[in-house]
Design a protein around this motif. Structure first.
Motif, PDB file in Angstrom:
ATOM      1  N   VAL A   1      -1.163   2.526 -14.364  1.00  0.00           N
ATOM      2  CA  VAL A   1      -0.141   1.478 -14.463  1.00  0.00           C
ATOM      3  C   VAL A   1       0.608   1.348 -13.135  1.00  0.00           C
ATOM      4  CG1 VAL A   1       1.941   0.711 -15.652  1.00  0.00           C
ATOM      5  CG2 VAL A   1       0.112   1.805 -16.947  1.00  0.00           C
ATOM      6  N   ILE A   2       0.993   2.479 -12.542  1.00  0.00           N
ATOM      7  CA  ILE A   2       1.704   2.459 -11.257  1.00  0.00           C
ATOM      8  C   ILE A   2       0.891   1.722 -10.203  1.00  0.00           C
ATOM      9  CG2 ILE A   2       2.442   3.910  -9.322  1.00  0.00           C
ATOM     10  CD1 ILE A   2       3.357   5.992 -11.353  1.00  0.00           C
ATOM     11  N   LEU A   3      -0.393   2.073 -10.096  1.00  0.00           N
ATOM     12  CA  LEU A   3      -1.235   1.509  -9.045  1.00  0.00           C
ATOM     13  C   LEU A   3      -1.683   0.083  -9.369  1.00  0.00           C
ATOM     14  CD1 LEU A   3      -3.306   4.741  -8.448  1.00  0.00           C
ATOM     15  CD2 LEU A   3      -1.538   3.814  -6.959  1.00  0.00           C
ATOM     16  N   GLY A   4      -1.837  -0.229 -10.648  1.00  0.00           N
ATOM     17  CA  GLY A   4      -2.207  -1.586 -11.026  1.00  0.00           C
ATOM     18  C   GLY A   4      -1.053  -2.559 -10.886  1.00  0.00           C
ATOM     19  N   ALA A   5       0.138  -2.136 -11.303  1.00  0.00           N
ATOM     20  CA  ALA A   5       1.303  -3.018 -11.228  1.00  0.00           C
ATOM     21  C   ALA A   5       1.671  -3.348  -9.788  1.00  0.00           C
ATOM     22  CB  ALA A   5       2.492  -2.367 -11.937  1.00  0.00           C
ATOM     23  N   SER A   6       1.331  -2.450  -8.853  1.00  0.00           N
ATOM     24  CA  SER A   6       1.644  -2.690  -7.447  1.00  0.00           C
ATOM     25  C   SER A   6       0.486  -3.321  -6.679  1.00  0.00           C
ATOM     26  CB  SER A   6       2.051  -1.376  -6.773  1.00  0.00           C
ATOM     27  OG  SER A   6       1.000  -0.436  -6.819  1.00  0.00           O
TER      28      SER A   6
ATOM     29  N   ASN B   1       7.502   2.425  -9.409  1.00  0.00           N
ATOM     30  CA  ASN B   1       7.175   3.855  -9.498  1.00  0.00           C
ATOM     31  C   ASN B   1       8.299   4.611 -10.199  1.00  0.00           C
ATOM     32  OD1 ASN B   1       5.203   2.897  -7.806  1.00  0.00           O
ATOM     33  ND2 ASN B   1       5.470   4.456  -6.229  1.00  0.00           N
ATOM     34  N   ILE B   2       9.502   4.350  -9.745  1.00  0.00           N
ATOM     35  CA  ILE B   2      10.668   5.040 -10.308  1.00  0.00           C
ATOM     36  C   ILE B   2      10.793   4.739 -11.793  1.00  0.00           C
ATOM     37  CG2 ILE B   2      13.172   5.272 -10.162  1.00  0.00           C
ATOM     38  CD1 ILE B   2      12.936   4.402  -7.216  1.00  0.00           C
ATOM     39  N   VAL B   3      10.638   3.472 -12.160  1.00  0.00           N
ATOM     40  CA  VAL B   3      10.789   3.068 -13.558  1.00  0.00           C
ATOM     41  C   VAL B   3       9.760   3.772 -14.445  1.00  0.00           C
ATOM     42  CG1 VAL B   3      10.595   1.124 -15.148  1.00  0.00           C
ATOM     43  CG2 VAL B   3      11.799   0.835 -12.977  1.00  0.00           C
ATOM     44  N   ILE B   4       8.491   3.754 -14.029  1.00  0.00           N
ATOM     45  CA  ILE B   4       7.432   4.341 -14.860  1.00  0.00           C
ATOM     46  C   ILE B   4       7.596   5.852 -14.975  1.00  0.00           C
ATOM     47  CG2 ILE B   4       4.950   4.760 -15.003  1.00  0.00           C
ATOM     48  CD1 ILE B   4       4.546   2.011 -13.733  1.00  0.00           C
ATOM     49  N   LEU B   5       7.901   6.503 -13.870  1.00  0.00           N
ATOM     50  CA  LEU B   5       8.048   7.964 -13.918  1.00  0.00           C
ATOM     51  C   LEU B   5       9.242   8.369 -14.770  1.00  0.00           C
ATOM     52  CD1 LEU B   5       7.176   8.851 -10.208  1.00  0.00           C
ATOM     53  CD2 LEU B   5       5.774   9.203 -12.247  1.00  0.00           C
ATOM     54  N   GLU B   6      10.302   7.599 -14.720  1.00  0.00           N
ATOM     55  CA  GLU B   6      11.454   7.910 -15.573  1.00  0.00           C
ATOM     56  C   GLU B   6      11.114   7.665 -17.042  1.00  0.00           C
ATOM     57  OE1 GLU B   6      14.145   9.388 -14.831  1.00  0.00           O
ATOM     58  OE2 GLU B   6      13.938   9.414 -12.653  1.00  0.00           O
ATOM     59  N   MET B   7      10.347   6.614 -17.329  1.00  0.00           N
ATOM     60  CA  MET B   7       9.925   6.372 -18.715  1.00  0.00           C
ATOM     61  C   MET B   7       8.979   7.469 -19.192  1.00  0.00           C
ATOM     62  SD  MET B   7       9.356   2.235 -18.645  1.00  0.00           S
ATOM     63  CE  MET B   7       8.996   2.112 -20.392  1.00  0.00           C
TER      64      MET B   7
ATOM     65  N   PHE C   1       0.841  -1.209   0.000  1.00  0.00           N
ATOM     66  CA  PHE C   1       0.000   0.000   0.000  1.00  0.00           C
ATOM     67  C   PHE C   1       0.872   1.254   0.000  1.00  0.00           C
ATOM     68  CE2 PHE C   1      -3.303  -2.512   2.686  1.00  0.00           C
ATOM     69  CZ  PHE C   1      -3.766  -3.149   1.543  1.00  0.00           C
ATOM     70  N   GLY C   2       1.849   1.289   0.916  1.00  0.00           N
ATOM     71  CA  GLY C   2       2.673   2.484   1.079  1.00  0.00           C
ATOM     72  C   GLY C   2       3.563   2.782  -0.099  1.00  0.00           C
ATOM     73  N   GLY C   3       3.812   1.758  -0.927  1.00  0.00           N
ATOM     74  CA  GLY C   3       4.649   1.998  -2.098  1.00  0.00           C
ATOM     75  C   GLY C   3       4.067   2.996  -3.071  1.00  0.00           C
ATOM     76  N   ALA C   4       2.748   3.257  -2.972  1.00  0.00           N
ATOM     77  CA  ALA C   4       2.093   4.202  -3.888  1.00  0.00           C
ATOM     78  C   ALA C   4       1.964   5.594  -3.288  1.00  0.00           C
ATOM     79  CB  ALA C   4       0.711   3.676  -4.270  1.00  0.00           C
ATOM     80  N   LEU C   5       2.648   5.865  -2.190  1.00  0.00           N
ATOM     81  CA  LEU C   5       2.543   7.188  -1.560  1.00  0.00           C
ATOM     82  C   LEU C   5       3.484   8.208  -2.175  1.00  0.00           C
ATOM     83  CD1 LEU C   5       2.208   6.321   2.244  1.00  0.00           C
ATOM     84  CD2 LEU C   5       0.395   6.883   0.609  1.00  0.00           C
ATOM     85  N   THR C   6       4.629   7.765  -2.663  1.00  0.00           N
ATOM     86  CA  THR C   6       5.631   8.692  -3.187  1.00  0.00           C
ATOM     87  C   THR C   6       6.228   8.141  -4.469  1.00  0.00           C
ATOM     88  OG1 THR C   6       7.527   7.696  -2.040  1.00  0.00           O
ATOM     89  CG2 THR C   6       6.235   9.337  -0.818  1.00  0.00           C
ATOM     90  N   SER C   7       7.021   8.957  -5.107  1.00  0.00           N
ATOM     91  CA  SER C   7       7.667   8.537  -6.358  1.00  0.00           C
ATOM     92  C   SER C   7       8.743   7.499  -6.134  1.00  0.00           C
ATOM     93  CB  SER C   7       8.275   9.758  -7.061  1.00  0.00           C
ATOM     94  OG  SER C   7       9.280  10.351  -6.248  1.00  0.00           O
ATOM     95  N   ILE C   8       9.231   7.349  -4.900  1.00  0.00           N
ATOM     96  CA  ILE C   8      10.287   6.370  -4.622  1.00  0.00           C
ATOM     97  C   ILE C   8       9.785   5.228  -3.760  1.00  0.00           C
ATOM     98  CG2 ILE C   8      12.085   8.126  -4.791  1.00  0.00           C
ATOM     99  CD1 ILE C   8      12.283   7.998  -1.693  1.00  0.00           C
TER     100      ILE C   8
ATOM    101  N   SER D   1       5.881  -9.837 -12.379  1.00  0.00           N
ATOM    102  CA  SER D   1       6.387  -9.033 -11.267  1.00  0.00           C
ATOM    103  C   SER D   1       5.943  -7.607 -11.503  1.00  0.00           C
ATOM    104  CB  SER D   1       7.918  -9.098 -11.164  1.00  0.00           C
ATOM    105  OG  SER D   1       8.523  -8.362 -12.212  1.00  0.00           O
ATOM    106  N   ASN D   2       5.957  -6.801 -10.451  1.00  0.00           N
ATOM    107  CA  ASN D   2       5.479  -5.427 -10.610  1.00  0.00           C
ATOM    108  C   ASN D   2       6.378  -4.626 -11.538  1.00  0.00           C
ATOM    109  OD1 ASN D   2       7.561  -5.400  -8.616  1.00  0.00           O
ATOM    110  ND2 ASN D   2       6.855  -3.406  -7.914  1.00  0.00           N
ATOM    111  N   ASN D   3       7.697  -4.853 -11.453  1.00  0.00           N
ATOM    112  CA  ASN D   3       8.619  -4.096 -12.310  1.00  0.00           C
ATOM    113  C   ASN D   3       8.457  -4.480 -13.772  1.00  0.00           C
ATOM    114  OD1 ASN D   3      10.141  -2.523 -10.341  1.00  0.00           O
ATOM    115  ND2 ASN D   3      10.877  -4.476  -9.593  1.00  0.00           N
TER     116      ASN D   3
END
Length: 615
Positions: A558-563, A164-170, A152-159, A528-530
């Motif tokens: 994508v961020i929220l679905g993959a996680s 999250n990091i991968v998608i935002l960088e893409m 759950f907490g993984g979707a709170l910030t960009s890191i 996997s999520n990544n």
């Protein structure tokens, strides 16, 4: 779809099947898939499938570098006891299961937004195991909530998580193209702000989803999570030791009672007596006040005795352990059995000069399966005595030690945290978070700086920093980025997007958003999520541009679905980490996870367009 695109889809299908079989490692499968694409491109020529520079670009991607640095930062926090310090204050002593879940999941979720959730759960596992025994709660009630809260907490910030990091960088890679709409001009929040990923933007949706998830798990726990393990299982470790520990002046429990200091219900170890200024206090009660200099005598199994060294403010009786040379984080506990022809037979520990000779301190002795009492220095050793030693790793290969002991074995996970550096490590982590959120500096540079500070400040030795990096995970991410580039290069992503659009477009952007979310959920739980994030993002991005909508709402989906990896123990590393300790069955995850996936999907489809409009 072109033949090249069909080939890429076929390779992804093979990788998916290999990963679902669980017979091939994730890194092996992903790198193997990338290699197939590169070989096919070299055979066909003309860069028809995946140019070599695109295929290998993932391994030098900024996201890979940043994630590697975050592993080092998290290790520094773990090795100094920083997480244990924070967790012990937050967990407390709840009155029931519902309050215990809230005390667990809320801080874990918040911490997960600031650091990688895999090492966070790894740090919480021993703490939670002890906590369950003290509260007389079954681990089955709390270990899945631990893993899910970290997700759950993984979707709170960009890191919050690596995907999250991968998608935002893409997404950032697409910024600047004239024909691309990244975000709506009317958007109240943006995932990409002023050329850098926004630290908290995704949390506008992630926080309500975390609140929803915590409430669902807490309310349905007793109905959906069976009690797979008893609340107080018997210990299989019969190796009892007795040792004495003195209370230092800096102990946080000086002046507190035994009950308040949480020393009365330690799992697997018992406080048998207290020595105070020559006076013996047998079987101290819960209201006995602890004073500086008190000598506490404990008896318990090896694992529990090992944990006593991690309690801040306690030191060994004679202080010899403090004199052992070597880096603090390279220390370890070792069991050694005195050999039949050892020259130590009939000599006292003081007479042998044990610490000076072996750079090791004896902290407890067993003879014939019975722990010995008394001062270590006055003990006379005999053949077959088992010594529990506080030493460094060189003792394991010391030729002189091999001559005196028949059996020498390391006690697993016995490296003590360096409590003196805990505040420094916590300061570095919060400094990193503030810099990523506020400073006009690239987030990868900030993460690398924080990792360097962990090493320079001696929170983490260089050897442990290198060991902390999950290189197979970095290979997975790098290879997944390369495979994602193949989908783009061959037009496979665009073709899938068109197929997706043909199904969802008649029903509007909300239907497209739902399809993107479900596609990410399926890939996230199967692979996997990544990998899911990298493979689904090109599809989502192509879909958004085909209907001339902003890319950010679909990237958020994508961020929220993959996680949303709640459906099986193998769908996410933290799920697998709690699978054994919780005694779970395979389908236990789906019983709780499927309602979560459905409810999260309904809520995020409503929230994403509010914060990240389509146009």
């Amino acid at each position: 779809m072109t033949l090249e695109g069909i080939f890429v889809i076929g390779v992804i299908g093979l990788v998916t099947i290999a990963l679902m079989s669980r017979r091939i490692g994730v890194d092996t499968a992903m790198v193997g898939g990338l290699l197939l694409l590169l070989l096919a491109d070299q055979i066909l020529g003309a860069n028809r499938i995946l140019p070599i520079q695109d295929g290998l670009s993932g391994f030098s991607h900024k996201a890979v570098v940043m994630i590697g640095a975050l592993y080092v930062v998290a290790a520094g926090l773990r090795e100094t006891g920083g997480v244990h310090l924070i967790a012990s204050k937050l967990l407390g002593r709840p009155k029931g299961l519902f309050s215990a879940q809230l005390r667990l999941m809320i801080p874990v979720g918040l911490l997960s937004g600031l650091m990688n959730n895999t090492p966070l759960v790894a740090m919480y596992l021993p703490i939670l195991g002890d906590w369950c025994r003290r509260l007389r709660l079954s681990p089955s009630r709390l270990f899945i909530p631990l893993s899910f809260a970290a997700i759950f907490g993984g979707a709170l910030t960009s890191i919050g998580t690596s995907s999250n990091i991968v998608i935002l960088e893409m997404l950032l890679d697409q910024e600047g193209r004239e024909d691309v709409l990244i975000s709506s001009p009317e958007a109240p929040l943006r995932l990409i702000q002023d050329g850098v990923p926004s630290f908290l933007a995704i949390g506008a949706v992630g926080l309500p989803l975390m609140v929803l998830g915590i409430l669902v798990v807490a309310v349905t726990n007793r109905k959906l999570l069976p009690e797979r393990q008893p609340a107080d299982p018997p210990s299989l470790d019969t190796r009892d030791y007795q040792l004495a520990m003195r209370i230092r002046s800096d102990a946080p429990f000086v002046g507190k009672t035994v009950e308040a200091a949480d020393l009365r219900h330690l799992p697997g170890v018992y406080l048998t007596r207290i020595e105070r200024e020559g006076r013996d206090i047998p079987a101290p009660g819960p209201e006995e006040t602890l004073l500086e200099g008190d000598l506490l005598w404990f008896t318990g199994v090896l694992d529990s005795v090992r944990d006593l060294r991690n309690i801040r403010g306690l030191e060994m009786l004679d202080g010899q352990a403090r004199k052992v040379q070597g880096a603090h984080q390279l220390r370890t506990l070792v069991e050694a059995v005195v050999s039949w022809d050892s020259e130590f037979q009939g000599k006292s520990v003081r007479e042998i000069g044990f610490r000076t000779r072996f750079n090791a301190a004896i902290i407890a002795v067993r003879r014939g399966g019975v722990p010995l009492e008394g001062k270590i220095g006055d003990m006379v050793l005999e053949r077959g005595d088992t010594l529990l030693l506080d030493t460094n790793e060189k003792f394991l290969t010391d030729g002189q030690a091999r001559e005196q002991f028949d059996v020498i074995s390391r006690v697993q996970d016995s490296r003590p945290p360096n409590h003196t550096k805990a505040q420094v490590a916590i300061g570095i982590v919060f400094g990193m978070v503030l810099a990523i959120a506020l400073a006009p500096v690239d987030s990868a540079v900030v993460a690398l700086t924080a990792a360097g500070l962990m090493v320079l400040s001696r929170c983490l030795p260089g050897r442990l920093a290198r060991a902390a990096i999950d290189y197979p995970m970095l290979l997975v991410i790098g290879a997944a980025i390369g495979i994602g580039r193949a989908m783009e290069h061959t037009g496979a992503a665009e073709q899938i997007a068109q197929s997706l659009l043909s199904l969802a477009e008649p029903y509007g952007p909300f239907a497209i958003l739902t399809c993107v979310y479900l596609l990410a959920v399926v890939f996230g739980n199967l692979i996997s999520n990544n990998s899911a994030a990298v493979l689904v993002f090109p599809v989502a991005f192509a879909a958004s541009q085909s209907v001339q909508m902003a890319a950010e709402p679909f990237a958020a989906a994508v961020i929220l679905g993959a996680s949303s990896t709640f459906l099986s123990p193998v769908s996410y590393p933290t799920n697998l980490m709690v699978y054994g300790p919780g005694g779970y069955h395979f389908l236990d995850y789906a019983r709780v996870g499927l309602p979560l996936v459905i409810l999260r999907g309904l809520l995020l489809v409503l929230l994403i367009p509010i914060f990240f409009p389509f146009q």
